[in-house]
Every structure is written in C-alpha cells, then in structure tokens.
Design a protein around this motif. Structure first.
Motif, PDB file in Angstrom:
ATOM      1  N   UNK A 148       6.463 -10.565 -13.380  1.00 17.60           N
ATOM      2  CA  UNK A 148       5.254 -11.425 -12.888  1.00 17.60           C
ATOM      3  C   UNK A 148       3.991 -10.588 -12.670  1.00 17.60           C
ATOM      4  N   UNK A 149       4.114  -9.493 -12.634  1.00 16.53           N
ATOM      5  CA  UNK A 149       3.070  -8.429 -12.407  1.00 16.53           C
ATOM      6  C   UNK A 149       2.102  -8.629 -13.550  1.00 16.53           C
ATOM      7  N   UNK A 150       2.791  -8.572 -14.814  1.00 11.66           N
ATOM      8  CA  UNK A 150       2.116  -8.514 -15.900  1.00 11.66           C
ATOM      9  C   UNK A 150       1.422  -9.822 -16.262  1.00 11.66           C
ATOM     10  N   UNK A 151       2.189 -10.986 -16.047  1.00  6.85           N
ATOM     11  CA  UNK A 151       1.924 -12.451 -16.273  1.00  6.85           C
ATOM     12  C   UNK A 151       0.724 -12.877 -15.275  1.00  6.85           C
ATOM     13  N   UNK A 152       0.972 -12.385 -13.849  1.00  7.18           N
ATOM     14  CA  UNK A 152      -0.061 -12.873 -12.830  1.00  7.18           C
ATOM     15  C   UNK A 152       0.339 -13.888 -12.046  1.00  7.18           C
ATOM     16  N   UNK A 153       1.615 -14.336 -12.229  1.00  7.10           N
ATOM     17  CA  UNK A 153       2.372 -15.494 -11.475  1.00  7.10           C
ATOM     18  C   UNK A 153       3.927 -15.087 -11.523  1.00  7.10           C
ATOM     19  N   UNK A 154       4.490 -15.643 -10.382  1.00  7.43           N
ATOM     20  CA  UNK A 154       5.944 -15.187 -10.316  1.00  7.43           C
ATOM     21  C   UNK A 154       6.706 -16.535 -10.620  1.00  7.43           C
ATOM     22  N   UNK A 155       8.181 -16.341 -10.955  1.00 10.10           N
ATOM     23  CA  UNK A 155       8.899 -17.355 -10.964  1.00 10.10           C
ATOM     24  C   UNK A 155       9.175 -18.061  -9.665  1.00 10.10           C
ATOM     25  N   UNK A 156       9.045 -19.420  -9.515  1.00 15.41           N
ATOM     26  CA  UNK A 156       9.287 -20.479 -10.613  1.00 15.41           C
ATOM     27  C   UNK A 156       8.047 -21.134 -11.220  1.00 15.41           C
ATOM     28  N   UNK A 157       6.945 -20.469 -11.311  1.00 12.32           N
ATOM     29  CA  UNK A 157       5.893 -20.679 -11.882  1.00 12.32           C
ATOM     30  C   UNK A 157       6.393 -21.055 -13.573  1.00 12.32           C
ATOM     31  N   UNK A 158       5.960 -22.302 -13.888  1.00 14.05           N
ATOM     32  CA  UNK A 158       6.348 -22.651 -15.400  1.00 14.05           C
ATOM     33  C   UNK A 158       5.521 -21.916 -16.352  1.00 14.05           C
ATOM     34  N   UNK A 159       4.530 -21.331 -15.752  1.00 14.61           N
ATOM     35  CA  UNK A 159       3.639 -20.625 -16.793  1.00 14.61           C
ATOM     36  C   UNK A 159       4.544 -19.219 -17.332  1.00 14.61           C
TER      37      UNK A 159
END
Length: 237
Positions: A148-159
């Motif tokens: 989540x840190x690398x992506x910028x959003x955490x599960x359950x965010x579909x992205x």
C-alpha cells in the motif's frame, strides 16, 4: 469450483504468519530500547501510552493511512519531542522496531505451501503492511511485492489490485487473490474483478451473500486445489 488460475496475489500478515505475536513483541522490544537510550520517552510513554499516542498520530494523518512505516516514525518523533529526548533517535528506534517486525513465525503449512504455489503460477505479495520479504527470506518465491505504501492506497482500494494485475500482464479474472481478511482481501478482490480465496484458519462464518470463489482453512489446502486443477487441465489437454 474449478477455474483457471494464471497468477496469485497473496496477502502476508495473518495469511502466511500470525501478526498478533509480532505486534506484542515489537512493542516490548521498542520499549526496552527506549528505556536504555531515551529514558524520558520510556517514562512518559510506557507501552499503553505509546499505543495511544500512535493511534492519535494515525487519526491525525489519514493521508498516510497506507504508510504504516511513516506513521510509526512520526509517532516516535512526537514521543521524543514531547518527552524531551532528541528526536534524532527516532531513526534508530524505528530500525529496532522494523527488525523485530520482520522476525515472523510462519503457520506450519505456509512455507511449503507457498513453494508449491510458486512452482505452479507467478505469486505476487499484495499487502497493506510493511513486511520485507527479502529480510524475512522468502522473496525468491515471489514475482514481486506491491505494498500500500508504494502504491499510495491500501486494500480494499481496487487500484492496488489492478496495479498488481497490470504488473502481472493479466486481466483481473485471471488472477486469484488469497488472504485472511473478509473486507480487505476477499471483498476487495471481488469488487476489483479478481477471483478470491478466503484463508479461514479460525473457522469463522462468512457474513455476506456473495461468497468467495474458494475457501480453505490452510494455505496447504489451496496448494492441493491448485495441483488438482493443474492435473485436470493436463488430462483434458
């Protein structure tokens, strides 16, 4: 249920290892270190008070909800500043915490099952946590790790799920997401269009009308299912 799995995205905490023992240990190890090196902080913030301060910092910074490491660092800086210790020590304190955070004790079935899964299909780690697979020593089983840190959003965010599918070069329905958390893992994967597998080690009841594609009490049982599915495909060919 039989369907083709081209890749797996895999949760880590409470799927490969229980997190509760880690959470208890890191608090104690950090407290011991603070008592030796930042005694004013340790005195003002014993473990329960440090926990409350951390929750306060987390609540103040919803923009960092996906980055547990940064929130932990900010909590340590806040504690040291308010206690009168030099916050320069926060970096070393975090390193002490992080080393203990990556000392995991696997569920008995997890490592052998992980090796079996990775021998069949690419496996990607998909986690909201901050475990380091290289430090733990299992990174060789994974195509990559996406947090989540690398992506910028955490599960359950579909992205986050879609980003993993993109890196795998697959459509969501070709990917099976495996995890323990009903909302973050299973429901998140369902909403993102992935196949879903619930690792239900505690025998909990499923609370929603739409069930996961698969449900097992161990990761080994999933590996058995994948072996059987592969054998069926081979025989059909």
């Amino acid at each position: 249920m039989a369907f083709r799995v081209s890749a797996i995205t895999l949760d880590l905490d409470d799927t490969l290892w229980p997190f509760a023992p880690i959470g208890a240990r890191v608090e104690q190890v950090l407290d011991d270190w603070l008592r030796r090196h930042c005694p004013r902080t340790a005195e003002r913030y014993p473990i329960p008070a440090m926990r409350r301060l951390r929750e306060q910092v987390f609540a103040e910074r919803p923009d960092l909800a996906h980055d547990f490491s940064q929130l932990r660092r900010l909590s340590l800086v806040r504690a040291m500043e308010t206690a009168g210790d030099d916050p320069v020590h926060a970096t070393t304190a975090f390193d002490v915490f992080y080393a203990e955070r990556n000392r995991v004790e696997f569920y008995a079935d997890s490592e052998p099952a992980l090796a079996r899964l990775a021998a069949r299909v690419p496996v990607a780690a998909l986690s909201n946590g901050n475990a380091d697979l290289a430090v733990i020593g299992i990174d060789h089983h994974f195509a990559f790790q996406l947090g989540a840190r690398e992506h910028g959003a955490a599960k359950p965010d579909a992205g986050l799920f879609h980003a993993a599918c993109g890196r795998l070069g697959l459509e969501p329905m070709q990917v099976l997401h495996v995890g323990d958390d009903i909302e973050l893992d299973v429901r998140g994967a369902q909403r993102a269009g992935l196949r879903s597998c619930w690792i239900n080690r505690e025998g909990a009841r499923w609370p929603h009308p739409e069930r996961p594609d698969l449900e097992f009490t161990t990761l080994a049982a999933l590996a058995d299912w994948l072996d059987a599915a592969h054998a069926m495909e081979t025989n059909a060919a």
